[in-house]
Motif scaffolding. Structure first.
Motif, PDB file in Angstrom:
ATOM      1  N   THR B 175       0.843  -1.204   0.000  1.00 53.96           N
ATOM      2  CA  THR B 175       0.000   0.000   0.000  1.00 53.96           C
ATOM      3  C   THR B 175       0.877   1.253   0.000  1.00 53.96           C
ATOM      4  OG1 THR B 175      -0.276  -0.250   2.398  1.00 53.96           O
ATOM      5  CG2 THR B 175      -2.066  -1.024   1.007  1.00 53.96           C
ATOM      6  N   LEU B 176       2.006   1.234   0.694  1.00 54.55           N
ATOM      7  CA  LEU B 176       2.902   2.387   0.653  1.00 54.55           C
ATOM      8  C   LEU B 176       3.477   2.572  -0.755  1.00 54.55           C
ATOM      9  CD1 LEU B 176       4.832   2.080   4.043  1.00 54.55           C
ATOM     10  CD2 LEU B 176       3.084   3.762   3.453  1.00 54.55           C
ATOM     11  N   ALA B 177       3.787   1.452  -1.422  1.00 54.28           N
ATOM     12  CA  ALA B 177       4.364   1.545  -2.776  1.00 54.28           C
ATOM     13  C   ALA B 177       3.393   2.208  -3.746  1.00 54.28           C
ATOM     14  CB  ALA B 177       4.755   0.158  -3.277  1.00 54.28           C
ATOM     15  N   LEU B 178       2.097   2.073  -3.485  1.00 57.12           N
ATOM     16  CA  LEU B 178       1.089   2.686  -4.370  1.00 57.12           C
ATOM     17  C   LEU B 178       1.174   4.208  -4.365  1.00 57.12           C
ATOM     18  CD1 LEU B 178      -2.041   0.492  -3.537  1.00 57.12           C
ATOM     19  CD2 LEU B 178      -0.587   0.340  -5.553  1.00 57.12           C
ATOM     20  N   THR B 179       1.756   4.785  -3.325  1.00 62.09           N
ATOM     21  CA  THR B 179       1.843   6.245  -3.271  1.00 62.09           C
ATOM     22  C   THR B 179       2.933   6.790  -4.183  1.00 62.09           C
ATOM     23  OG1 THR B 179       3.512   6.289  -1.522  1.00 62.09           O
ATOM     24  CG2 THR B 179       1.210   6.207  -0.820  1.00 62.09           C
ATOM     25  N   GLY B 180       3.803   5.919  -4.682  1.00 62.23           N
ATOM     26  CA  GLY B 180       4.938   6.379  -5.479  1.00 62.23           C
ATOM     27  C   GLY B 180       6.102   6.852  -4.634  1.00 62.23           C
ATOM     28  N   CYS B 181       5.977   6.770  -3.314  1.00 64.10           N
ATOM     29  CA  CYS B 181       7.033   7.288  -2.437  1.00 64.10           C
ATOM     30  C   CYS B 181       8.310   6.462  -2.575  1.00 64.10           C
ATOM     31  CB  CYS B 181       6.566   7.303  -0.975  1.00 64.10           C
ATOM     32  SG  CYS B 181       6.511   5.684  -0.187  1.00 64.10           S
ATOM     33  N   ASP B 182       9.421   7.049  -2.135  1.00 64.01           N
ATOM     34  CA  ASP B 182      10.714   6.369  -2.152  1.00 64.01           C
ATOM     35  C   ASP B 182      10.749   5.424  -0.952  1.00 64.01           C
ATOM     36  OD1 ASP B 182      13.336   5.581  -2.267  1.00 64.01           O
ATOM     37  OD2 ASP B 182      14.175   7.539  -1.775  1.00 64.01           O
ATOM     38  N   LEU B 183      10.173   4.248  -1.149  1.00 63.09           N
ATOM     39  CA  LEU B 183       9.999   3.293  -0.055  1.00 63.09           C
ATOM     40  C   LEU B 183      11.195   2.368   0.058  1.00 63.09           C
ATOM     41  CD1 LEU B 183       8.243   1.851   2.085  1.00 63.09           C
ATOM     42  CD2 LEU B 183       7.254   0.509   0.208  1.00 63.09           C
ATOM     43  N   GLN B 184      11.672   2.187   1.275  1.00 70.09           N
ATOM     44  CA  GLN B 184      12.706   1.207   1.556  1.00 70.09           C
ATOM     45  C   GLN B 184      12.199   0.311   2.687  1.00 70.09           C
ATOM     46  OE1 GLN B 184      16.356   3.383   2.219  1.00 70.09           O
ATOM     47  NE2 GLN B 184      16.024   4.654   0.423  1.00 70.09           N
ATOM     48  N   VAL B 204      16.379  -2.939   2.148  1.00 73.63           N
ATOM     49  CA  VAL B 204      17.666  -2.474   2.671  1.00 73.63           C
ATOM     50  C   VAL B 204      18.044  -3.321   3.880  1.00 73.63           C
ATOM     51  CG1 VAL B 204      17.497  -0.065   1.890  1.00 73.63           C
ATOM     52  CG2 VAL B 204      16.489  -0.719   4.086  1.00 73.63           C
ATOM     53  N   SER B 205      19.336  -3.326   4.165  1.00 75.25           N
ATOM     54  CA  SER B 205      19.813  -3.928   5.409  1.00 75.25           C
ATOM     55  C   SER B 205      19.925  -2.808   6.443  1.00 75.25           C
ATOM     56  CB  SER B 205      21.179  -4.567   5.175  1.00 75.25           C
ATOM     57  OG  SER B 205      22.121  -3.549   4.888  1.00 75.25           O
ATOM     58  N   ALA B 206      20.045  -3.176   7.706  1.00 74.34           N
ATOM     59  CA  ALA B 206      20.156  -2.166   8.766  1.00 74.34           C
ATOM     60  C   ALA B 206      21.337  -1.228   8.500  1.00 74.34           C
ATOM     61  CB  ALA B 206      20.292  -2.847  10.127  1.00 74.34           C
ATOM     62  N   ALA B 207      22.437  -1.789   7.947  1.00 75.70           N
ATOM     63  CA  ALA B 207      23.637  -0.974   7.701  1.00 75.70           C
ATOM     64  C   ALA B 207      23.407   0.081   6.634  1.00 75.70           C
ATOM     65  CB  ALA B 207      24.792  -1.882   7.289  1.00 75.70           C
ATOM     66  N   GLU B 208      22.434  -0.171   5.743  1.00 82.48           N
ATOM     67  CA  GLU B 208      22.200   0.764   4.635  1.00 82.48           C
ATOM     68  C   GLU B 208      21.295   1.924   5.011  1.00 82.48           C
ATOM     69  OE1 GLU B 208      22.008  -1.575   0.524  1.00 82.48           O
ATOM     70  OE2 GLU B 208      20.983  -2.656   2.128  1.00 82.48           O
ATOM     71  N   ILE B 209      20.740   1.884   6.230  1.00 85.44           N
ATOM     72  CA  ILE B 209      19.794   2.932   6.630  1.00 85.44           C
ATOM     73  C   ILE B 209      20.552   4.178   7.068  1.00 85.44           C
ATOM     74  CG2 ILE B 209      18.041   3.556   8.344  1.00 85.44           C
ATOM     75  CD1 ILE B 209      17.219   0.579   8.312  1.00 85.44           C
ATOM     76  N   ASN B 210      20.306   5.278   6.370  1.00 82.98           N
ATOM     77  CA  ASN B 210      20.936   6.546   6.724  1.00 82.98           C
ATOM     78  C   ASN B 210      20.202   7.148   7.916  1.00 82.98           C
ATOM     79  OD1 ASN B 210      23.179   7.868   5.757  1.00 82.98           O
ATOM     80  ND2 ASN B 210      22.264   8.128   3.720  1.00 82.98           N
ATOM     81  N   PRO B 211      20.885   7.343   9.056  1.00 81.21           N
ATOM     82  CA  PRO B 211      20.171   7.827  10.246  1.00 81.21           C
ATOM     83  C   PRO B 211      19.544   9.201  10.025  1.00 81.21           C
ATOM     84  CG  PRO B 211      22.415   7.128  10.783  1.00 81.21           C
ATOM     85  CD  PRO B 211      22.303   7.125   9.296  1.00 81.21           C
ATOM     86  N   HIS B 212      18.386   9.406  10.627  1.00 81.81           N
ATOM     87  CA  HIS B 212      17.729  10.719  10.657  1.00 81.81           C
ATOM     88  C   HIS B 212      17.428  11.287   9.282  1.00 81.81           C
ATOM     89  CE1 HIS B 212      18.810  10.324  14.771  1.00 81.81           C
ATOM     90  NE2 HIS B 212      20.099  10.478  14.553  1.00 81.81           N
ATOM     91  N   THR B 213      17.023  10.436   8.344  1.00 76.99           N
ATOM     92  CA  THR B 213      16.775  10.936   6.981  1.00 76.99           C
ATOM     93  C   THR B 213      15.382  10.602   6.451  1.00 76.99           C
ATOM     94  OG1 THR B 213      17.694   8.919   6.029  1.00 76.99           O
ATOM     95  CG2 THR B 213      19.210  10.786   6.301  1.00 76.99           C
ATOM     96  N   SER B 228      14.053   0.584  17.920  1.00 75.46           N
ATOM     97  CA  SER B 228      15.290   1.359  17.986  1.00 75.46           C
ATOM     98  C   SER B 228      15.762   1.787  16.603  1.00 75.46           C
ATOM     99  CB  SER B 228      16.409   0.538  18.632  1.00 75.46           C
ATOM    100  OG  SER B 228      16.225   0.498  20.008  1.00 75.46           O
ATOM    101  N   ILE B 229      15.695   0.855  15.667  1.00 77.49           N
ATOM    102  CA  ILE B 229      16.118   1.173  14.296  1.00 77.49           C
ATOM    103  C   ILE B 229      15.208   2.258  13.717  1.00 77.49           C
ATOM    104  CG2 ILE B 229      16.190   0.234  11.944  1.00 77.49           C
ATOM    105  CD1 ILE B 229      17.140  -2.423  13.219  1.00 77.49           C
ATOM    106  N   ALA B 230      13.913   2.101  13.952  1.00 77.43           N
ATOM    107  CA  ALA B 230      12.957   3.093  13.446  1.00 77.43           C
ATOM    108  C   ALA B 230      13.245   4.464  14.044  1.00 77.43           C
ATOM    109  CB  ALA B 230      11.527   2.645  13.756  1.00 77.43           C
ATOM    110  N   ARG B 231      13.489   4.486  15.329  1.00 82.88           N
ATOM    111  CA  ARG B 231      13.745   5.754  16.026  1.00 82.88           C
ATOM    112  C   ARG B 231      14.991   6.442  15.474  1.00 82.88           C
ATOM    113  NH1 ARG B 231      14.262   9.835  16.760  1.00 82.88           N
ATOM    114  NH2 ARG B 231      14.431  11.165  18.595  1.00 82.88           N
ATOM    115  N   GLN B 232      16.018   5.644  15.188  1.00 81.86           N
ATOM    116  CA  GLN B 232      17.258   6.155  14.590  1.00 81.86           C
ATOM    117  C   GLN B 232      17.038   6.721  13.195  1.00 81.86           C
ATOM    118  OE1 GLN B 232      20.786   6.196  14.974  1.00 81.86           O
ATOM    119  NE2 GLN B 232      20.340   6.171  17.157  1.00 81.86           N
TER     120      GLN B 232
END
Lengths: 318, 318
Positions: B175-184, B204-213, B228-232
């Motif tokens: 459902t998020l992909a339907l918005t056209g957003c840059d989904l990871q 993506v893997s946890a290592a590929e997540i750019n914090p606070h972006t 925790s990952i989400a919060r980061q």
């Protein structure tokens, strides 16, 4: 190179137009396919004071890019507005509203109905491998459709009316349908009705529209009648999105908007990357909107086809 | 009738459960198919003080409806919360938060792992003809996925992170992909990664997540680590959507949310009609999420399958 050249209301396909010379930061794009838009047809009526190469919807590949060799050979779509980065609008990040802007095929800059086109590389977006040229050429209008969802939060439970389902309207209908919203489309052409029905998108007649009940109404007909219907349909505190330019709207309209606290949103160009993502994900059908692909030399015939009622997308192949 | 009966942490498939008696405004639904949800599995761990018939995801057909004969014979999905219409929450239109509510298979009301189920007709939604039972049974979780877009304006240009892609997460990803957003999507299971790749949704893997972006982060893993990952990942002024219940979050977390002006949104049940519209339009794939369809008698085996890592949807057929 070959190009469709507009001069006043007349155009001709010329074979002797000079290849664009590149300014700093620009790339030379070999055009593969270009789309004929309703705006192009209005230009032929003399509505725009533009002389030069027509056309602003395209897909092509980069053949030169001074200093940015990573672009060479890549298939691209391109944002149509070229901005200065220095004016007040640009400094606020509103580059689409640049005070010095040029727009390919529309304002002070040659367009894409030609063998080659020059654009700053910052205007380019790489087309994913899985998206064929015949779909990628719809990136610009699909981005314009998505601009609605950049501007207005379309909630899945909302009742939304789209007035008009032509070239752009059929793309808007599809992007709105992706939200899950209760979408109804006011459409006259039996063919558009059929295309929408195949996608389980509900069409309505003017008589079926319940006045003052739609949370969001998108006006994409470009007609004063469409505007009136849209104004009638929107509920108090609702949103009217104006997706087509037309000379209408009176003082009476404006004061009724205040009484009903209706929000009016003008909507123009939109974001390319989301449009390319939707095309890559196969979520928008463009194939059935194509009514003809003609070689550049037959641009005159292409315009004649595109202007006929009910005809959807005509493409030019270089 | 037959039913899967929960008593403490134990369950059994009984053959002698009485058919539900209908209260005013209720319909009797013959259940065709029911889905095993992660919540059902948690109930088997004793996390919910519930005794009675399990199950809350279903599709069925109406066989009795006191006074509302137009429902008889119709194929339906059903909202799971039964509300009183009289309490303060109901009077403000927040019926899903009714102070007296019962919830099928979860709170004070028998569920759908049975031959028959009673629900108020106002909870029912007709399933369009083109939507098979095997898809319609996903209406409830798909509605829960869409609740995110009821609550948060996901703009096409936004970068969005989804943490977790299990049963519910794979619906949310779609459902998020339907918005056209840059989904990871942060995902561990190779199978989920494959399902997402087929839909051109980036993992993506946890290592590929750019914090606070990320403008929006949806936590659907249900794990403290996922939180925790989400919060980061969420950027200042961004939105964190909590889609799964879990016992976490400390005072330190909360004060950092204030500093970064992050908005935290709890998200539960969602709108059924938009979910059914997306299923009718063929915009969400449910078929490849089904890992087994077992007869009701084999509920025990179904639960054992559903609890295995990487297993997605297990359905019970009545």
């Amino acid at each position: 190179m070959r190009a469709v050249w507009l001069e006043g209301r007349g155009f001709e396909v010329r074979g002797d137009v000079a290849r664009p010379e590149l300014a700093a930061g620009e790339a030379l794009v070999k055009v593969h396919l270009a789309g004929v838009c309703s705006t192009d047809l209005e230009m032929l009526q003399g509505y725009y004071p533009f002389n030069g190469v027509m056309g602003h919807e395209f897909v092509g590949s980069v053949v030169e890019a001074a200093g940015e060799t990573e672009w060479i050979g890549r298939r691209v779509a391109g944002e149509i507005t070229v901005y200065c980065s220095k004016c007040a609008a640009c400094r606020e990040g509103l580059t689409g509203h640049c005070e010095q802007r040029s727009v390919i095929g529309l304002i002070g800059r040659n367009g894409c109905f030609a063998d080659f086109l020059a654009l700053p590389t910052r205007n380019l977006h790489a087309v994913p491998d899985g998206v064929p040229d015949e779909a990628a050429v719809f990136t610009e209008p699909l981005a314009a459709a998505l601009e609605i969802q950049q501007q207005v939060h379309i909630r899945p439970e909302m009742r939304v009316l789209l007035v008009g389902a032509g070239r752009l309207g059929l793309l808007i209908a599809q992007t709105l349908a992706l939200t899950g919203c209760d979408l109804q489309v006011l459409v006259r052409s039996p063919r558009a009705r059929q295309l929408l029905a195949e996608r389980k998108i509900r069409t309505v007649s003017a008589a079926e529209i319940n006045p003052h009940t739609y949370a969001v109404v998108v006006e994409a007909s470009g007609s004063p009648e469409g505007f009136s219907i849209a104004r009638q349909a929107v509920r108090p505190t609702g949103v009217m999105v104006l997706k087509s330019t037309f000379a209408g709207g009176s003082g009476a309209h404006l004061s009724s908007l205040v009484v009903d606290e209706v929000r009016l949103v003008g909507s123009r160009c939109g974001p390319f990357e989301p449009a390319l993502r939707l095309l890559e994900r196969g979520l928008v059908d463009t194939h059935s909107l194509i009514d003809g692909i003609l070689p550049l030399e037959r641009a005159g015939e292409a315009f004649e086809m595109a202007v006929r009622p009910g005809v959807l997308k005509i493409l030019l192949r270089m």
